[in-house]
Design an enzyme around this catalytic site. Structure first.
Site, PDB file in Angstrom:
ATOM      1  N   LEU A  50       0.844  -1.199   0.000  1.00 52.03           N
ATOM      2  CA  LEU A  50       0.000   0.000   0.000  1.00 52.03           C
ATOM      3  C   LEU A  50       0.877   1.246   0.000  1.00 52.03           C
ATOM      4  CD1 LEU A  50      -2.661  -1.255   2.566  1.00 52.03           C
ATOM      5  CD2 LEU A  50      -2.709  -1.411   0.065  1.00 52.03           C
ATOM      6  N   GLU A  51       0.937   1.887  -1.161  1.00 51.59           N
ATOM      7  CA  GLU A  51       1.788   3.053  -1.345  1.00 51.59           C
ATOM      8  C   GLU A  51       1.004   4.187  -1.977  1.00 51.59           C
ATOM      9  OE1 GLU A  51       5.791   2.326  -2.693  1.00 51.59           O
ATOM     10  OE2 GLU A  51       5.471   0.161  -2.626  1.00 51.59           O
TER      11      GLU A  51
END
Length: 404
Positions: free
Chosen positions: A156-157
């Site tokens: 999750l970026e």
């Protein structure tokens, strides 16, 4: 992190063909396909490998040379044209894939297995395009069924990382998949800072707690953020350990057991350097503290640079092929084959100053991730959206690109 935006300078290598395995119908749990499931320590050690880009190596060759049995295949994204169906890299539909299926078949045929990573830095994520956690989970369930997965990683970026609705879709989907696929090994990976993780990372932890969702591990990526060697990384891991306790209400042992490290081998996107000695130090920390995961980006770049210095396909440090993958094998409990290590070339101690011909930082301007400013005679790059955070400040938002 910019690690997933690297474009390969070389054409994707043709992956040796294998016979696609027979798929079983989904019956509420992941299909039992291919070789028997590995023990969880292998999924916890699986290094990232891009099977369709960045000149992918033959995974069986890597397995033979290192003892590593599992790989983290990257990345599942939403279609580039939009929609809520899973693709590889935004271009290749999972439903019609044969290339990655053949890679998985070869790995399983050699006694290994895979996890699949969803998200990453580039492209559009399914959490951004699917309407609900259930719809997002249904898209990922297609991937689990297609390949008979026993493990999945939620990387999750930004910019999804900064979108509350998208993160709610991703974490909600992870929780649904965990419930519907008993025994599924679930990792959640997020950016790292000197403080452990940034504001959006702590929001992610709080969201997980509110959902009642506990993955096998929360992992940070302590690179591309002003890090310098292993000591800065173990310090960040210790800070993240404190965040896990304070935000999730865990005791120390539980926090360590659910904490993970995801490093970058060799030269990073912002010219930090992490050598084999750094990996050994962090591995020693991980094993002595009982961390739940130790991985790195990526196997594609776990080789010395010869005809190119493209950071997507080689490490830019002195090494034998697959030196860094041996550290993940050791974390899993394997004893890798011995190879002769070349003498270590110290990384450069200075870089050419950049140009300050960019706008000065302003406390009243909102900046998106990737924005470049000048401040106190240095050039700085924003790691994510920010407002009012001073370059060099404790928030860890800005990467120092050096004097200019």
């Amino acid at each position: 992190m910019r690690r997933h935006r690297i474009a390969a300078a070389l054409a994707a290598a043709t992956v040796a063909a294998g016979t696609a395995f027979t798929l079983a119908a989904h019956t509420g749990a992941s299909a039992a396909v291919g070789a028997a499931a590995l023990s969880s320590n292998w999924y916890a050690s699986a290094p990232y490998l891009m099977p369709q880009s960045n000149n992918p190596p033959d995974p069986v060759t890597v397995m033979s040379a290192t003892g590593q049995k599992a790989f983290q295949l990257a990345f599942i994204l939403a279609p580039n044209g939009g929609g809520c169906s899973p693709t590889w890299d935004g271009t290749s539909a999972v439903s019609s894939d044969t290339t990655v299926a053949n890679v998985i078949s070869r790995i399983r045929g050699a006694g290994g297995d895979v996890s699949v990573s969803v998200g990453g830095y580039g492209g559009t994520k399914l959490g951004q395009t699917c309407s609900t956690p259930a719809a997002t989970a249904a898209a990922y369930q297609q991937v689990i069924d297609r390949y008979g997965l026993r493990a999945i990683d939620f990387d999750l970026e930004e910019p999804e990382y900064e979108n509350d609705a998208a993160i709610n879709n991703e974490l909600g989907a992870a929780q649904i998949l965990q419930r519907n696929n008993p025994g599924l090994f679930v990792s959640v990976t997020m950016p790292g800072t000197a403080a452990g993780t940034g504001w959006f990372g702590t929001q992610l932890l709080d969201k997980s707690k509110s959902l009642g969702f506990t993955p096998n591990n929360f992992s940070i990526m302590p690179f591309d953020g002003g890090f310098n060697g292993a000591a800065s990384q173990t310090s960040a891991l210790e800070a993240f350990h404190s965040l896990l306790m304070s935000h999730l209400g865990w005791d120390s042992a539980t926090a360590y057991a659910h904490e993970g490290f995801s490093g970058m081998n060799g030269k990073t996107d912002v010219s930090e350097y992490f050598t084999q000695a750094d990996f050994q130090t962090v591995l020693d920390y991980a094993t002595s503290h009982g961390l739940g995961r130790f991985t790195f980006w990526s196997v594609n770049r776990d080789r010395a640079c010869t005809t190119t210095t493209d950071n997507g396909v080689c490490s830019n440090v002195t090494q034998n092929d697959w030196d860094f993958t041996k550290f993940t094998a050791r974390f899993a409990g394997a004893t890798p084959p011995v190879t002769t290590t070349p003498p270590t070339t110290p990384p450069p101690t200075s870089t050419t100053p950049g140009s300050c011909a960019v706008a000065a930082w302003s406390a009243t301007t909102a900046y998106n991730g990737g924005a470049v400013v000048s401040y106190n005679g240095h050039k700085w790059t924003a790691r994510w959206w920010t407002y009012g955070d001073t370059p060099g400040g404790a928030a860890g938002v800005w990467v120092d690109n050096g004097a200019c």
